[in-house]
Design an enzyme around this catalytic site. Structure first.
Site: not given
Lengths: 340, 337
Positions: A75, A144
């Protein structure tokens, strides 16, 4: 979802040819249109060729490996590469599969992208869209499911966009891609498939900083963020049968925030409730209420209320998770208590 | 000027006499600029946080000479030398260090964020290793366009232990992006010696993990840095992907101005100043090659000192930024949200 009033309003503005699309298909249309329109636009991210939620599906086939770039699970590299590419004149659209994963890239997002224009004395254009997905409701547990919009809204230099409908998803993503600033574009996990509506095939964009009044009413203003607009509208429908008319406002973009529309509504209704999925503490509700208190204090007949996730991580258990997300019943009860 | 009989046989890398002399002048411009910065800082005529590049001049001068117009660099907190070598002017640089309105960033960035996109200088950076993914991204942009530019990233030995190092280089290597990762190993990550941070002998050894060449050069040898960077740039332009270059260098000053330097022996620094001064070394070489003599060096020094003095005069006579600037430049177009 949604009432017919606002859909009709859109229909007037838009071209006559419509297509019934889902939220993820609408986003896909926006990406495809913008990539066709401007060769500087490209996508990068993890598994975007196959596309986990369908948003980038088919783009690789049309635009090839140099415009649709599947990255390693990195990321920091995704965010930094988007920034570097923007500095040499590209218009990247970077995808973070889950908003949680953006935490791994905070240096590039907040220390670099957000500040760079200012640090450089304005001498940089940073046309970057950082797309991601937030929200709970699918038993994904604590890592999540986070809604971290205020983390980014707190960083000067970033814009924060939160579409709640397919129509808005398409129009706002096109605006985000054409914007010369870093935009945190937050999509919603449940809306991808559940939100469907007629969306014009023709070109349109939606400006940032213009809230949508999803339902008009005079007794209470309910500001809902993203999927919470659905919850607010369902609550409003229920309240209507008891003779209470709620006005439901969808800010659509958190930065810039259309405070005028919210304040005007509160001046009419004298009551305010803000509903969001992010945790209550220091959430967007706190900011919106503070602004309304500062700008419309004399109009308020009751203390403004927040309905948000409690200050706990999202639990896995289905029943506990359900309890952690604002519900229609909570909104209805809050409105009744405000009016009592 | 005739070549002396004792002239060493060196690989000039195809560079003509003037280009070789220019290496020296670039290093000298960095050295004198930094010395002046130190003096101004100690006199409280310049404030903030300043990291001097003295001792490392050969890396920036050699590397940037191997780049072309259109190529870009990303830099570090120790970025003055990179900026000067990439062509930034001393006046607006000094003005930026003083926070003046005529600085490259209108005084809003300062020493650690000095940038000039017009020069392909994508910014000094206050965050260790952050320039690595950014340079990868610039290289990605060139690769998407199919153009022939190269992105070069300066970073330190400390940065080689940051996650951004792995992510940025790995990503660049997977796509064979036109990037050069140039580690300036000055042997200290702030105070901590590199031997304590690095379980391998060289940062360049890590190149094997990414399937790219890892090259070690003497960072006090401007020609060696130039040669390695030129080869890396040729490789990048040919679509063969990135190179990791490790320049073994040494900073003669502390990590920042005011660093008490309790972590290294004074003798170690003194030895480096004597044996590893890139300017002295290259002056010797130029002399041996018969390309410059004492008078020439005096002339270079006079000219550079004048240029630095003019930069200081420019910066000190420049206005402070208008208070209005506090709230501008956060966003394009109107600068406000």
């Amino acid at each position: 979802m949604g009432g017919h009033e606002w859909r009709n309003e859109y229909a007037k503005k838009a071209a006559s040819v419509m297509s019934e699309v889902s939220y993820s298909q609408a986003l896909n249309m926006a990406l495809r249109e913008e990539m066709r329109r401007d060769p500087r636009v490209f996508c990068l991210g993890e598994d975007i060729k196959e596309s986990t939620y369908g948003v980038t599906r088919g783009l690789y086939e049309e635009f090839g490996p140099r415009r649709v770039i599947g990255t390693p699970i990195s990321e920091t590299a995704i965010a930094g590469a988007a920034l570097g590419a923007a500095l040499v004149g590209m218009r990247p659209v970077a995808e973070f599969m889950y908003m949680t994963f953006m935490m791994s890239a905070m240096d590039q997002l907040v220390n670099q992208a957000a500040k760079m224009k200012y640090m450089f004395g304005g001498r940089a254009l940073l046309p970057i869209v950082f797309r991601t997905m937030a929200g709970a409701g699918r038993s994904n547990a604590a890592q999540h499911t986070q809604s971290l919009e205020t983390w980014f809204a707190h960083a000067p230099g970033l814009k924060v966009v939160m579409p709640s409908t397919p129509y808005d998803a398409k129009g706002l993503l096109k605006t985000a891609i054409r914007d010369d600033n870093p935009v945190i574009f937050i999509e919603n996990k449940l809306l991808y498939a559940t939100a469907k509506e007629q969306v014009p095939v023709a070109e349109y964009t939606i400006p940032f900083g213009q809230a949508a009044v999803r339902r008009t009413g005079e007794h209470v203003t309910i500001v809902g963020l993203q999927r919470m607009v659905e919850i607010a509208l369902a609550a409003a429908a229920e309240l209507a049968s008891a003779g209470i008319e709620a006005e439901v406002i969808d800010p659509r973009t958190l930065v810039p925030l259309d405070l005028d529309t919210i304040v005007a509504s509160v001046q009419k209704t004298h009551r305010l409730i803000v509903v969001h999925e992010a945790h209550e503490r220091m959430g967007a509700g706190a900011e919106i209420i503070a602004q309304v208190v500062a700008h419309a204090f004399d109009y308020l007949d009751a203390p403004p209320q927040r309905i948000a996730n409690p200050n706990v991580p999202t639990p896995f258990n289905r029943m506990l998770e359900e309890l952690s997300i604002p519900s229609v019943a909570q909104v209805v009860a809050a409105v009744q208590s405000l009016l009592s | 000027m005739s070549t002396l009989p004792s002239a060493p046989s060196i690989n000039r890398e195809g560079l003509n006499d003037d280009q070789l002399r220019q290496f020296y002048v670039t290093m000298l411009r960095i050295r004198r600029f930094e010395e002046k910065v130190k003096e101004l800082f100690l006199d409280a005529r310049l404030y903030g946080s300043v990291h001097l590049y003295i001792g490392e001049e050969a890396v920036a001068a050699g590397a940037c000479a191997a780049l072309r117009d259109g190529d870009v660099i990303s830099s570090t907190h120790r970025g003055h030398g990179h900026g000067i070598a990439k062509g930034l002017e001393l006046g607006p640089m000094m003005a930026e260090l003083m926070g003046k309105a005529t600085g490259y960033n209108f005084g809003k960035g300062g020493s650690m964020h000095i940038a000039s996109l017009d020069h392909g200088m994508l910014g000094a950076n206050g965050i260790v290793a952050a320039g690595i993914p950014i340079a990868t991204g610039a290289a990605l942009g060139f690769w998407i366009r199919g153009s022939r530019e190269v992105a070069l990233c300066f970073f330190g030995d400390g940065g080689a232990n940051h996650g951004a190092f792995h992510e940025g280089i790995n990503f660049a290597a997977t796509l064979k992006l036109p990037a050069i990762f140039l580690c300036e190993n000055n042997h200290y990550a702030q105070y901590q010696p590199v031997t304590q941070d690095l379980p391998v002998s060289n940062v360049a050894d890590r190149a094997a993990a990414y399937g790219i060449p890892g090259v070690i050069v003497d960072g006090a040898d401007v020609l060696a840095v130039y040669a390695a960077t030129r080869r890396a740039a040729e490789r990048a332009r040919a679509g063969e992907g990135p190179t990791l270059i490790e320049a073994k260098t040494y900073r003669f000053e502390g990590h920042f101005l005011g660093d008490p330097e309790s972590y290294r022996a004074k003798e170690e620094v003194a030895a480096a100043r004597t044996e590893r001064d890139p300017l002295t070394r290259f002056a010797t070489l130029l002399t041996q090659l018969g390309l410059a003599g004492a008078e020439d060096f005096q002339r270079y020094d006079d000219a550079v000192r004048q240029e630095v003095a003019a930069a200081v005069a420019f910066a000190e006579s420049s206005p402070e930024p208008s208070p209005d600037l506090l709230l501008t430049d956060v966003y394009d177009v109107d600068g406000r949200a």
